[in-house]
Write a protein that holds these residues in place. Structure first.
Motif, PDB file in Angstrom:
ATOM      1  N   LYS A 149      15.380  22.993 -47.582  1.00 29.57           N
ATOM      2  CA  LYS A 149      14.110  22.560 -46.974  1.00 29.57           C
ATOM      3  C   LYS A 149      13.148  22.048 -48.058  1.00 29.57           C
ATOM      4  N   LEU A 150      13.072  22.768 -49.159  1.00 28.12           N
ATOM      5  CA  LEU A 150      12.197  22.373 -50.255  1.00 28.12           C
ATOM      6  C   LEU A 150      12.652  21.045 -50.849  1.00 28.12           C
ATOM      7  N   GLU A 151      13.933  20.916 -51.087  1.00 28.44           N
ATOM      8  CA  GLU A 151      14.470  19.686 -51.684  1.00 28.44           C
ATOM      9  C   GLU A 151      14.220  18.486 -50.778  1.00 28.44           C
ATOM     10  N   ASN A 152      14.441  18.664 -49.470  1.00 32.53           N
ATOM     11  CA  ASN A 152      14.241  17.570 -48.517  1.00 32.53           C
ATOM     12  C   ASN A 152      12.781  17.145 -48.457  1.00 32.53           C
ATOM     13  N   LEU A 153      11.878  18.134 -48.470  1.00 28.32           N
ATOM     14  CA  LEU A 153      10.454  17.826 -48.418  1.00 28.32           C
ATOM     15  C   LEU A 153      10.011  17.082 -49.673  1.00 28.32           C
ATOM     16  N   VAL A 154      10.439  17.539 -50.827  1.00 31.36           N
ATOM     17  CA  VAL A 154      10.083  16.887 -52.096  1.00 31.36           C
ATOM     18  C   VAL A 154      10.624  15.457 -52.131  1.00 31.36           C
ATOM     19  N   ASP A 155      11.843  15.279 -51.673  1.00 32.28           N
ATOM     20  CA  ASP A 155      12.441  13.936 -51.655  1.00 32.28           C
ATOM     21  C   ASP A 155      11.659  13.014 -50.722  1.00 32.28           C
ATOM     22  N   ALA A 156      11.253  13.534 -49.579  1.00 32.60           N
ATOM     23  CA  ALA A 156      10.495  12.726 -48.618  1.00 32.60           C
ATOM     24  C   ALA A 156       9.140  12.319 -49.184  1.00 32.60           C
ATOM     25  N   ILE A 157       8.450  13.256 -49.821  1.00 32.39           N
ATOM     26  CA  ILE A 157       7.116  12.971 -50.383  1.00 32.39           C
ATOM     27  C   ILE A 157       7.206  11.972 -51.523  1.00 32.39           C
ATOM     28  N   THR A 158       8.158  12.183 -52.420  1.00 34.65           N
ATOM     29  CA  THR A 158       8.252  11.334 -53.609  1.00 34.65           C
ATOM     30  C   THR A 158       8.943   9.997 -53.343  1.00 34.65           C
ATOM     31  N   SER A 159       9.354   9.772 -52.117  1.00 35.44           N
ATOM     32  CA  SER A 159       9.960   8.479 -51.780  1.00 35.44           C
ATOM     33  C   SER A 159       8.910   7.400 -51.547  1.00 35.44           C
ATOM     34  N   ASN A 160       7.650   7.810 -51.408  1.00 34.50           N
ATOM     35  CA  ASN A 160       6.544   6.876 -51.191  1.00 34.50           C
ATOM     36  C   ASN A 160       5.434   7.195 -52.198  1.00 34.50           C
ATOM     37  N   LYS A 161       5.115   6.233 -53.057  1.00 32.74           N
ATOM     38  CA  LYS A 161       4.157   6.509 -54.141  1.00 32.74           C
ATOM     39  C   LYS A 161       2.770   6.873 -53.620  1.00 32.74           C
ATOM     40  N   GLU A 162       2.320   6.201 -52.546  1.00 34.30           N
ATOM     41  CA  GLU A 162       0.990   6.494 -52.014  1.00 34.30           C
ATOM     42  C   GLU A 162       0.918   7.922 -51.481  1.00 34.30           C
ATOM     43  N   ILE A 163       1.944   8.316 -50.717  1.00 33.63           N
ATOM     44  CA  ILE A 163       1.995   9.686 -50.204  1.00 33.63           C
ATOM     45  C   ILE A 163       2.117  10.676 -51.357  1.00 33.63           C
ATOM     46  N   TRP A 164       2.905  10.314 -52.341  1.00 32.29           N
ATOM     47  CA  TRP A 164       3.110  11.159 -53.521  1.00 32.29           C
ATOM     48  C   TRP A 164       1.789  11.415 -54.239  1.00 32.29           C
ATOM     49  N   VAL A 165       1.060  10.338 -54.509  1.00 34.93           N
ATOM     50  CA  VAL A 165      -0.220  10.456 -55.217  1.00 34.93           C
ATOM     51  C   VAL A 165      -1.243  11.217 -54.373  1.00 34.93           C
ATOM     52  N   ASP A 166      -1.297  10.921 -53.073  1.00 37.68           N
ATOM     53  CA  ASP A 166      -2.235  11.634 -52.203  1.00 37.68           C
ATOM     54  C   ASP A 166      -1.920  13.125 -52.148  1.00 37.68           C
ATOM     55  N   THR A 167      -0.637  13.444 -52.156  1.00 40.14           N
ATOM     56  CA  THR A 167      -0.229  14.855 -52.162  1.00 40.14           C
ATOM     57  C   THR A 167      -0.717  15.556 -53.423  1.00 40.14           C
ATOM     58  N   MET A 168      -0.589  14.888 -54.562  1.00 42.77           N
ATOM     59  CA  MET A 168      -1.067  15.471 -55.820  1.00 42.77           C
ATOM     60  C   MET A 168      -2.581  15.647 -55.805  1.00 42.77           C
ATOM     61  N   LEU A 169      -3.287  14.661 -55.237  1.00 42.35           N
ATOM     62  CA  LEU A 169      -4.746  14.764 -55.145  1.00 42.35           C
ATOM     63  C   LEU A 169      -5.147  15.955 -54.280  1.00 42.35           C
ATOM     64  N   HIS A 170      -4.493  16.086 -53.127  1.00 41.14           N
ATOM     65  CA  HIS A 170      -4.866  17.138 -52.186  1.00 41.14           C
ATOM     66  C   HIS A 170      -4.410  18.518 -52.646  1.00 41.14           C
ATOM     67  N   GLU A 171      -3.147  18.615 -52.992  1.00 41.52           N
ATOM     68  CA  GLU A 171      -2.561  19.924 -53.251  1.00 41.52           C
ATOM     69  C   GLU A 171      -2.811  20.445 -54.662  1.00 41.52           C
ATOM     70  N   GLU A 172      -2.803  19.542 -55.636  1.00 43.92           N
ATOM     71  CA  GLU A 172      -2.981  19.973 -57.029  1.00 43.92           C
ATOM     72  C   GLU A 172      -4.450  20.026 -57.426  1.00 43.92           C
ATOM     73  N   LEU A 173      -5.227  19.011 -56.999  1.00 39.82           N
ATOM     74  CA  LEU A 173      -6.621  18.902 -57.448  1.00 39.82           C
ATOM     75  C   LEU A 173      -7.639  19.282 -56.378  1.00 39.82           C
ATOM     76  N   GLY A 174      -7.202  19.395 -55.134  1.00 31.65           N
ATOM     77  CA  GLY A 174      -8.129  19.742 -54.053  1.00 31.65           C
ATOM     78  C   GLY A 174      -9.119  18.647 -53.739  1.00 31.65           C
ATOM     79  N   LEU A 175      -8.720  17.387 -53.940  1.00 36.35           N
ATOM     80  CA  LEU A 175      -9.609  16.247 -53.704  1.00 36.35           C
ATOM     81  C   LEU A 175      -9.196  15.495 -52.444  1.00 36.35           C
TER      82      LEU A 175
END
Length: 278
Positions: A149-175
């Motif tokens: 489940k973790l591997e599939n979710l990570v692959d799905a998120i990192t398959s799109n750069k915009e979603i990837w970057v937004d995820t880092m903003l939200h989850e890592e930085l809280g922005l």
């Protein structure tokens, strides 16, 4: 009356309707609002009509409390009512401009910071993808995901750069980005501050038009201000979701307390000055 006004000021989006249904315990409506058809047609952003309501409500709250506190201090010191007009208007526009500038700079600074962090995250994704992918994995591992489940979710998120970057903003930085305009926000803050803040001055400004008003300027100002405080407090339901009458009473109490303190200070200072001049 307030419910009708609120429905005009705040467009009833699906989340807003769901919130109303939740408060009422209306399970059937709640289920309908979560049907695939309703979820699919919901715009996932603020409406243009509603995005600045928060600034308007809080600007109005600050405006009326600030002006009435100044007038109360003058009344407590038993000064000439004309001073209330001068001090009240000067205070109203000076504080209104100050609040608007502060709101503009705050909004702009936050947007600039988010834009900078987004550019940095995009650069890291492009130049250090494996490290960034590992960070995404660690974020969701800490949330309790593991294995396939973790591997599939990570692959799905990192398959799109915009979603990837937004995820880092939200989850890592809280922005979180929004589409509000700092200049519009400042204008809304200023206008709401000035319009609501002028209410306590009405009795003083138009005292020459009525003998009864001229003889009871502070009393009339108290009545007008109390009504406006309750109204503005009730409007906070748009932002906070609190029941309108509770918001009105709370705002009335806070504004009344501020005015009472200002009146008492003015009264005490007037007595001190009177004693020292004897």
């Amino acid at each position: 009356m307030f419910r009708v006004l609120f429905s005009k000021l705040r467009p009833k989006s699906r989340p807003a309707l769901a919130s109303d249904a939740f408060r009422k315990g209306d399970l059937e409506t709640h289920r309908k609002l979560h049907s695939p058809e309703q979820i699919g047609k919901e715009p996932w952003h603020k409406t243009e009509q509603g995005k600045y309501i928060g600034q308007a409500v809080y600007g109005a709250s600050d405006g009326i409390v600030t002006t009435f506190a100044a007038i109360s201090g003058i009344a407590g010191a038993n000064l000439n009512p004309k001073i209330a007009i001068i001090v009240g208007l000067a205070n109203l526009f000076a504080d209104g401009i100050s609040m608007a500038i502060g709101d503009y700079l705050s909004e702009k600074s936050e947007k600039d910071y988010i834009r900078y962090e987004k550019e940095r995250e995009m650069w890291e994704v492009e130049h250090m993808p494996e490290a960034e992918k590992l960070e995404v994995k660690e974020i969701y591992k800490r949330k309790g995901l593991s294995g396939e489940k973790l591997e599939n979710l990570v692959d799905a998120i990192t398959s799109n750069k915009e979603i990837w970057v937004d995820t880092m903003l939200h989850e890592e930085l809280g922005l979180f980005e929004d589409d509000t305009n700092p200049l519009k926000s400042a204008v809304v803050t200023f206008l709401s501050f000035v319009i609501a803040g002028f209410m306590p001055l009405i009795a003083y400004v138009f005292a020459s038009q009525s003998q009864i008003l001229a003889q009871n300027q502070f009393l009339a100002s108290c009545i007008i201000t109390a009504a406006t405080l309750f109204f503005v407090g009730a409007l906070r339901q748009i932002v906070t979701g609190v029941k309108w009458y509770k918001g009105g009473i709370e705002m009335l109490f806070v504004g009344g307390l501020s005015a009472a303190v200002a009146y008492l200070i003015g009264w005490v200072l007037e007595k001190i000055v009177h004693i020292t001049t004897l």
